[in-house]
Design an enzyme around this catalytic site. Structure first.
Site, PDB file in Angstrom:
ATOM      1  N   ARG A 102     -15.420 -20.928  15.318  1.00  0.00           N
ATOM      2  CA  ARG A 102     -14.942 -22.216  14.785  1.00  0.00           C
ATOM      3  C   ARG A 102     -13.800 -22.656  15.679  1.00  0.00           C
ATOM      4  NH1 ARG A 102     -13.560 -24.018   8.697  1.00  0.00           N
ATOM      5  NH2 ARG A 102     -15.802 -24.287   8.838  1.00  0.00           N
ATOM      6  N   HIS A 129     -21.143 -29.608  12.711  1.00  0.00           N
ATOM      7  CA  HIS A 129     -21.046 -28.481  11.778  1.00  0.00           C
ATOM      8  C   HIS A 129     -22.469 -28.100  11.340  1.00  0.00           C
ATOM      9  CE1 HIS A 129     -19.349 -25.649   9.142  1.00  0.00           C
ATOM     10  NE2 HIS A 129     -18.707 -26.417   8.283  1.00  0.00           N
ATOM     11  N   GLN A 132     -23.194 -25.940   8.071  1.00  0.00           N
ATOM     12  CA  GLN A 132     -23.022 -26.672   6.816  1.00  0.00           C
ATOM     13  C   GLN A 132     -24.263 -27.498   6.515  1.00  0.00           C
ATOM     14  OE1 GLN A 132     -20.223 -26.738   4.541  1.00  0.00           O
ATOM     15  NE2 GLN A 132     -21.847 -27.710   3.332  1.00  0.00           N
ATOM     16  N   ASP A 219     -16.833 -36.547   2.883  1.00  0.00           N
ATOM     17  CA  ASP A 219     -16.001 -35.502   3.483  1.00  0.00           C
ATOM     18  C   ASP A 219     -14.587 -36.064   3.610  1.00  0.00           C
ATOM     19  OD1 ASP A 219     -15.092 -33.249   4.868  1.00  0.00           O
ATOM     20  OD2 ASP A 219     -15.970 -33.842   6.789  1.00  0.00           O
ATOM     21  N   CYS A 259     -19.002 -31.093   1.632  1.00  0.00           N
ATOM     22  CA  CYS A 259     -18.926 -29.807   2.337  1.00  0.00           C
ATOM     23  C   CYS A 259     -17.741 -28.974   1.849  1.00  0.00           C
ATOM     24  CB  CYS A 259     -18.852 -30.034   3.839  1.00  0.00           C
ATOM     25  SG  CYS A 259     -17.498 -31.115   4.336  1.00  0.00           S
ATOM     26  N   ARG A 287     -24.423 -21.923   1.693  1.00  0.00           N
ATOM     27  CA  ARG A 287     -23.914 -21.530   3.016  1.00  0.00           C
ATOM     28  C   ARG A 287     -24.290 -20.079   3.291  1.00  0.00           C
ATOM     29  NH1 ARG A 287     -19.584 -24.110   5.364  1.00  0.00           N
ATOM     30  NH2 ARG A 287     -20.144 -22.763   7.114  1.00  0.00           N
TER      31      ARG A 287
HETATM   32  N1  NVA Z   1     -14.591 -32.649   8.638  1.00  0.00           N
HETATM   33  C1  NVA Z   1     -13.968 -31.457   8.084  1.00  0.00           C
HETATM   34  C2  NVA Z   1     -15.012 -30.509   7.623  1.00  0.00           C
HETATM   35  C3  NVA Z   1     -14.478 -29.269   6.955  1.00  0.00           C
HETATM   36  C4  NVA Z   1     -15.557 -28.326   6.566  1.00  0.00           C
HETATM   37  C5  NVA Z   1     -13.074 -30.825   9.138  1.00  0.00           C
HETATM   38  O1  NVA Z   1     -13.487 -30.753  10.309  1.00  0.00           O
HETATM   39  O2  NVA Z   1     -11.965 -30.425   8.800  1.00  0.00           O
HETATM   40  N1   CP Z   2     -17.327 -26.396   4.448  1.00  0.00           N
HETATM   41  C1   CP Z   2     -16.669 -25.498   5.199  1.00  0.00           C
HETATM   42  O1   CP Z   2     -16.995 -25.250   6.369  1.00  0.00           O
HETATM   43  O2   CP Z   2     -15.661 -24.862   4.545  1.00  0.00           O
HETATM   44  P1   CP Z   2     -14.527 -23.946   5.193  1.00  0.00           P
HETATM   45  O3   CP Z   2     -13.695 -24.833   6.052  1.00  0.00           O
HETATM   46  O4   CP Z   2     -13.783 -23.387   4.017  1.00  0.00           O
HETATM   47  O5   CP Z   2     -15.190 -22.863   6.004  1.00  0.00           O
END
Ligand code: NVA
Ligand code: CP
Length: 302
Positions: A102, A129, A132, A219, A259, A287
């Site tokens: 990540r 993502h 997800q 989101d 998400c 997930r």
């Molecule tokens: N758009 C959000 C998704 C989190 C799962 C982010 O990148 O923080």
């Molecule tokens: N939706 C998602 O990826 O959650 P986290 O940021 O908690 O991993």
């Protein structure tokens, strides 16, 4: 399938095959049927951003498959002090069987795949993502039984989630409508691809996008790394909210997906969130099952 870097790398058949395996693994798990398909395998999980779901679902998933998972915070790795992804990939390939990462730049994920010799899984970048959206598609199929004639409407920031949802839903034959402010549209190349390959619209008009939706998705307005823009974004996204009015424009049996984490009162009202909490937490649970399917595809079905 060698890696999971982004959904546009996968064919529709590959996505369906992951979803079918995810359904099977979920059924087995619920019925106490063990499936130690990854015995002796180790997944390294590099996190340059926070996570609840991604970390815990990957770690638990590896244990349920009989393997191990290592949590590797970039604060502790040399990658956090500037060691290039190219070198990290070549070193970790000598110890691990797969890497989940990540991070911010999609190029870092692509670099790991180019220089490493083991499968790389994208656990979220600023661009997309994919894990997800595999869970989202699994959940949509659970609730709606097929993807045929379904419309997904995404309301909010044209961010990593919007990018992956466009690709995943269009590949499944769904219609996709995005409602976002003009300055916050999804990736231009992906929007072009979506328009050429399916029924896709992007508009600043929320009621128009929400009309006849089967799935409403939203989101956060400020993603990880954009915390400094939170106030500016609160102004820009005012009105881009899943609320009672939006629900009234959608089909009566529309489901809501998020998400998570969610900011009640911003992209979704507390009332709509709680009314659709089962759908949202089934999505979060999926997930686990969807990622286990990805791990099995990458590490056991070679
Ligand atoms: N758009 C959000 C998704 C989190 C799962 C982010 O990148 O923080
Ligand atoms: N939706 C998602 O990826 O959650 P986290 O940021 O908690 O991993």
């Amino acid at each position: 399938m060698k890696h999971l870097l982004k959904l546009s790398d996968l064919s529709s058949d590959e996505i369906i095959s992951i979803l079918n395996l995810a359904d099977q693994l979920k059924y087995e798990r619920k019925n106490g049927i063990e499936h130690p398909l990854l015995k002796g395998k180790t997944l390294g999980m590099i996190f340059q951003k926070s996570s609840t779901r991604t970390r815990v679902s990957f770690e638990t998933g590896m244990y349920q498959l009989g393997g191990n998972a290592l949590f590797l915070s970039s604060r502790d790795l040399q990658i956090g002090r500037g060691e290039p992804a190219q070198d990290t990939a070549r070193v970790l390939s000598r110890y691990l069987d797969a890497i989940m990462i990540r991070t911010f730049d999609q190029s870092e994920v692509e670099s790991l795949a180019e220089y490493g010799s083991i499968p790389i899984i994208n656990g979220l970048t600023d661009y997309c993502h994919p894990c997800q959206v595999l869970a989202d598609l699994m959940t949509i199929r659970e609730y709606k039984h097929s993807f045929k004639d379904l419309k997904l409407t995404f309301i909010g920031d044209g961010n990593n989630m919007a990018n992956s949802l466009m690709v995943g839903c269009i590949k499944m034959g769904m219609s996709v409508a995005i409602a976002c402010p003009e300055d916050y549209q999804p990736d231009a190349a992906l929007m072009k691809w979506a328009a050429e390959n399916g029924n896709f619209t992007c508009t600043p008009n929320v009621p128009e996008a929400a009309k006849d939706a089967d799935v409403l998705y939203t989101d956060v307005w400020a993603s990880m790394g954009q915390e400094g823009e939170a106030t500016k974004r609160q102004r820009a996204f005012e009105g881009y909210q899943v609320n009672e009015t939006v629900m009234a424009a959608a089909h009566a049996d529309a489901i809501v997906q998020h998400c998570l984490p969610a900011h009640r009162g911003e992209e979704i009202t507390a009332e709509v969130f709680e009314a659709h909490a089962n759908e949202i937490f089934d999505e979060a649970e999926n997930r686990l099952h969807a990622q286990k399917a990805v791990l099995v595809k990458l590490l056991a079905e070679k």
